[in-house]
Enzyme design. Sequence first.
Site, PDB file in Angstrom:
ATOM      1  N   HIS A   1       0.828  -1.208   0.000  1.00 33.16           N
ATOM      2  CA  HIS A   1       0.000   0.000   0.000  1.00 33.16           C
ATOM      3  C   HIS A   1       0.860   1.255   0.000  1.00 33.16           C
ATOM      4  O   HIS A   1       0.558   2.234  -0.697  1.00 33.16           O
ATOM      5  CB  HIS A   1      -0.928  -0.004   1.215  1.00 33.16           C
ATOM      6  CG  HIS A   1      -2.094  -0.933   1.083  1.00 33.16           C
ATOM      7  ND1 HIS A   1      -3.401  -0.502   1.119  1.00 33.16           N
ATOM      8  CD2 HIS A   1      -2.155  -2.273   0.894  1.00 33.16           C
ATOM      9  CE1 HIS A   1      -4.213  -1.538   0.979  1.00 33.16           C
ATOM     10  NE2 HIS A   1      -3.472  -2.621   0.838  1.00 33.16           N
TER      11      HIS A   1
ATOM     12  N   ASP B   1      -5.651   6.070   2.463  1.00 27.50           N
ATOM     13  CA  ASP B   1      -5.834   4.668   2.144  1.00 27.50           C
ATOM     14  C   ASP B   1      -7.206   4.219   2.656  1.00 27.50           C
ATOM     15  O   ASP B   1      -7.669   4.704   3.693  1.00 27.50           O
ATOM     16  CB  ASP B   1      -4.729   3.849   2.823  1.00 27.50           C
ATOM     17  CG  ASP B   1      -4.727   2.383   2.414  1.00 27.50           C
ATOM     18  OD1 ASP B   1      -3.920   2.029   1.540  1.00 27.50           O
ATOM     19  OD2 ASP B   1      -5.532   1.590   2.968  1.00 27.50           O
TER      20      ASP B   1
ATOM     21  N   TRP C   1      -2.906  -6.964  -6.253  1.00 26.52           N
ATOM     22  CA  TRP C   1      -3.223  -6.052  -7.360  1.00 26.52           C
ATOM     23  C   TRP C   1      -1.985  -5.404  -7.952  1.00 26.52           C
ATOM     24  O   TRP C   1      -1.920  -5.172  -9.159  1.00 26.52           O
ATOM     25  CB  TRP C   1      -4.229  -4.998  -6.911  1.00 26.52           C
ATOM     26  CG  TRP C   1      -4.857  -4.250  -8.043  1.00 26.52           C
ATOM     27  CD1 TRP C   1      -4.767  -2.915  -8.302  1.00 26.52           C
ATOM     28  CD2 TRP C   1      -5.681  -4.789  -9.089  1.00 26.52           C
ATOM     29  NE1 TRP C   1      -5.481  -2.581  -9.431  1.00 26.52           N
ATOM     30  CE2 TRP C   1      -6.055  -3.724  -9.933  1.00 26.52           C
ATOM     31  CE3 TRP C   1      -6.149  -6.077  -9.387  1.00 26.52           C
ATOM     32  CZ2 TRP C   1      -6.863  -3.897 -11.052  1.00 26.52           C
ATOM     33  CZ3 TRP C   1      -6.954  -6.259 -10.505  1.00 26.52           C
ATOM     34  CH2 TRP C   1      -7.297  -5.173 -11.323  1.00 26.52           C
ATOM     35  N   ASN C   2      -0.984  -5.102  -7.132  1.00 23.09           N
ATOM     36  CA  ASN C   2       0.254  -4.556  -7.685  1.00 23.09           C
ATOM     37  C   ASN C   2       0.885  -5.532  -8.674  1.00 23.09           C
ATOM     38  O   ASN C   2       1.315  -5.142  -9.772  1.00 23.09           O
ATOM     39  CB  ASN C   2       1.254  -4.248  -6.563  1.00 23.09           C
ATOM     40  CG  ASN C   2       0.870  -3.019  -5.767  1.00 23.09           C
ATOM     41  OD1 ASN C   2       0.053  -2.213  -6.186  1.00 23.09           O
ATOM     42  ND2 ASN C   2       1.467  -2.880  -4.597  1.00 23.09           N
TER      43      ASN C   2
END
Length: 489
Positions: A17, A116, A382-383
Amino acid sequence: MAKTIHIAAVSIPAFSHQASIIEFCKKLLHLHHHYHVTCIFPTIDAPVAATLKLLQSLPSTIDFKFLPPVNKQDLPQDVSPAVQIQLAVSQSMPSFRDTMRSLHSTTPHLTALIADPFANEALEIGKEFNLLSYIYFPPSAMTLSLFLHLPKLHEEVSCEYRDLTEPIQIPGCIPIQGQDLPEHFQDRSSLAYDLILKRCKRFSLADGFLVNSFLELEEGTVKALQEQNRGNRGENRGNRGKNRGNRDSPVFLVGPVIQTGPSSEPKGSESEYCVRWLENQIPKSVLYVSFGSGGTLSQEQMNELAFGLELSGQKFLWVVRAPSDSANAAYLGVGNEDPLKFLPSGFIERTKGQGLVIPSWAPQTQILSHSSIGGFLTHCGWNSVLESIVLGVPMITWPLFAEQRMNAVLLTDGVKVALRPKFDENGIVKREEIAVVVKGLMQGEEGNGIHHRIEVLKEAAADALKEDGSSTRALSQFGNQIENFLALK
């Protein structure tokens, strides 16, 4: 010269994140030169080491502050790392408020706050300072749609989601089985679910959402989100919402945002060796296997994966981490044990000409961009998904925790750029299944179709980031919303 606009951005104590929001801020400042960003990081015990390395290469228009650390031993020890992170963020809010007060008293004053989703208590503090408040959403638009839909879903469904016989229809998304919802949705009586539900209800405080995806990947989802927010935001915001700029586009797809700066790890013999090894392989012949910065397999599953790779006969480069019965055991730090000692006896010797095993870490984007790579067995963080799409690498989905099952559904059933192996009744993927799926991706007819579709998606991702691309336009619209807000103050 344009007046400097000062924005604060707050993340959570998790490298994936933090890396994503740092890269987003760099992208924002590349487009809006008169912006200045202060990144604020809650910490558990100490700052994330990999994040510290990223921060060494920041432009002068990005500052950063670490909040006083929360002692990990003071957090509940019988909950998952993800829950510990959320609790640590909550404990950090008083010091976050003090930091915001200090920043707001400086010149230029703060104009906006970007938070976030798992630190969205910060939005309430942002309102105390009359700031525009946004959520930067590192996962997919599909996950955002679920989070926005959850309060309604919670009221409509009385049983556990995994027990539903019919798929769940998330607005703008392909139908999804209840068992493929994020892990913390699977026990509605748990603290994890209660925390998620409270955070989802707090999303109405946001003046907009900055999502790490791109229009060509999730066009239907973002259209549904925009329509939904047009109908809901006036009800949620009351009179104060009248000063909020562009009300028609509260969802901005600004991705793909991936790490483009220096490696988060120092160069060493292992990482350099794996790249040299790839130089000697045939183009598109190697399967890259990695479960991200926090994923771990059980000893039984680690054995099956090893035998499955061997049985497939395909070339592989495997980043191995010591096994654990917790799928995200490495999320808050990696142990010191040598992971190679947990591999099946004789595996490294038997596969010496077939594969390469790297302990703990490897330079992922450098590997994925190499011409020898023809597939990526991924945990579907997701990265990693976006890196694979940007670099045009077909995938085998192996979700472990968080929203990764949803990402796997999107990749396999939505855009169809991945294969998904079948888990048995005990949650294990057997070696025979692994071998079939690996060969199917690397050599089979279905794999050929996936290779074609990922190339199309790769081009779409590149187009989204061009000067006139959809993500660049979305970032400009976000800037316009801030400028309009300032004009009305």
